[in-house]
Write a protein that holds these residues in place. Structure first.
Motif, short mmCIF file in Angstrom:
data_model
loop_
_atom_site.label_atom_id
_atom_site.label_comp_id
_atom_site.label_asym_id
_atom_site.label_seq_id
_atom_site.Cartn_x
_atom_site.Cartn_y
_atom_site.Cartn_z
N UNK A 15 8.80 -9.66 -0.47
CA UNK A 15 8.94 -7.70 -0.95
C UNK A 15 7.08 -7.60 -2.01
N UNK A 16 6.71 -8.97 -2.49
CA UNK A 16 5.26 -8.98 -3.28
C UNK A 16 4.20 -8.59 -1.91
N UNK A 17 4.75 -9.06 -0.53
CA UNK A 17 3.71 -9.09 0.43
C UNK A 17 3.53 -7.18 0.67
N UNK A 18 4.68 -6.56 1.18
CA UNK A 18 4.79 -5.51 1.76
C UNK A 18 4.12 -4.37 0.17
N UNK A 19 4.49 -4.91 -0.47
CA UNK A 19 3.90 -3.96 -2.28
C UNK A 19 2.33 -4.10 -2.15
N UNK A 20 1.88 -5.62 -1.66
CA UNK A 20 0.16 -5.41 -1.32
C UNK A 20 0.16 -3.97 -0.11
N UNK A 21 0.85 -4.44 0.85
CA UNK A 21 -0.01 -3.24 1.98
C UNK A 21 0.00 -2.10 1.45
N UNK A 22 1.23 -1.77 0.61
CA UNK A 22 1.90 -0.60 0.30
C UNK A 22 0.25 -0.26 -0.32
N UNK A 23 0.15 -0.64 -1.47
CA UNK A 23 -0.60 -0.54 -2.39
C UNK A 23 -2.49 -0.26 -1.33
N UNK A 24 -2.72 -1.02 -0.28
CA UNK A 24 -4.26 -0.70 0.65
C UNK A 24 -3.79 0.64 1.22
N UNK A 25 -2.55 1.24 1.57
CA UNK A 25 -2.29 2.32 2.07
C UNK A 25 -2.59 3.40 1.53
N UNK A 26 -2.39 2.90 0.22
CA UNK A 26 -2.11 3.78 -0.63
C UNK A 26 -3.69 4.75 -0.95
N UNK A 27 -4.66 2.91 -1.37
CA UNK A 27 -6.21 3.02 -1.09
C UNK A 27 -6.93 3.84 -0.31
#
Length: 205
Positions: A15-27
Motif C-alpha cells: 500500500x505504501x508503494x502504491x501511495x509513492x507511485x500515486x505521488x509521482x503521478x501527482x507531481x
C-alpha cells in the motif's frame, strides 16, 4: 500475483508503494497543469485565443486527474492506517491471549488444592517451629525429674531425726510434782471410822 494474503505487514508495504507511485503521478500531472497555464498565457500574448482556450481545457482535464489521484491516495492512506491499527489490535490480542494462557497454565500447575496443601504444610512447620522454640526456651535442670524422689527422701530423713530425738534418754531427770510435806487434813469422823473398818477387813483377808 493476486491479493495481499494474510500478512498485514507485507500488505502495508504494498500500500505504501502504491501511495509513492500515486505521488509521482501527482507531481507529473501538476507539472502538466503548470505547463498548460504557461502555454495559455503565451497563446494569449500572441492573440491566439483559440490556442489559449485549448490549453485551458487540457489544464482542466489534468486537474480532474489530479483530484482522482488525491482521492486514491486518501483511500490508500486510510487503508494503511486501518490495517496498521488492525495489525496492532491483532498483536495486542495475541499478547493478551498469550497472557491468559500463561495464567491458566500457572493456575493449572499450582491449583487450589496444591495451594491449600502448601498452606497446611506452612502452618504445620510454623507450629513445629514454635514447639521447638518453646522447648529450647525451657530452663535446664537435670534433677527436675527426680524432685519427687528427693522430697520423699527429705521427709524420711526428717522422720528419722524425730524418732532419734524421742529415743534419746533425757539428760535431766523428769521433774515430778513435789510431795506435800504437811499431813493431809483429817477426814470427817464418820469417813475415818469407815476407813478403819475397811482396813481391818482387808487385813483379815
Amino acid at each position: 500475483g493476486g491479493g495481499g494474503g494474510g500478512d498485514p505487514s507485507a500488505t502495508i508495504v504494498r500500500l505504501r508503494e502504491s501511495i509513492a507511485t500515486q505521488e509521482k503521478r501527482e507531481e507529473h500531472i501538476q507539472r502538466k497543469i503548470d505547463g498548460m497555464v504557461k502555454e495559455a498565457k503565451e497563446k494569449m500574448a500572441k492573440k491566439d485565443k483559440k490556442g489559449a482556450l485549448f490549453a485551458m481545457k487540457r489544464k482542466k482535464l489534468y486537474e480532474k486527474e489530479l483530484d482522482k489521484i488525491q482521492n486514491v491516495k486518501m483511500t490508500l492512506e486510510t487503508q494503511v492506517i486501518n490495517l496498521e491499527s488492525a495489525a496492532q489490535n491483532a498483536d495486542t490480542f495475541k499478547a493478551m491471549h498469550s497472557g491468559t494462557s500463561a495464567m491458566k497454565k500457572i493456575r493449572n500447575d499450582v491449583g487450589i488444592e496444591k495451594v491449600d496443601d502448601m498452606m497446611d504444610d506452612i502452618r504445620e512447620e510454623m507450629e513445629m517451629a514454635n514447639e521447638i522454640g518453646d522447648a529450647i526456651a525451657q530452663p535446664v535442670d537435670p534433677l527436675m525429674a527426680d524432685e519427687d524422689d528427693l522430697l520423699a527422701e527429705l521427709e524420711e530423713l526428717e522422720a528419722e531425726d524425730v524418732e532419734s530425738e524421742l529415743l534419746k534418754a533425757p539428760s535431766n531427770p523428769v521433774d515430778m510434782p513435789a510431795v506435800p510435806s504437811q499431813k493431809l487434813p483429817d477426814l470427817k469422823n464418820d469417813e475415818a471410822e469407815e476407813l478403819k473398818k475397811l482396813e481391818a477387813e482387808l487385813a483379815g483377808l
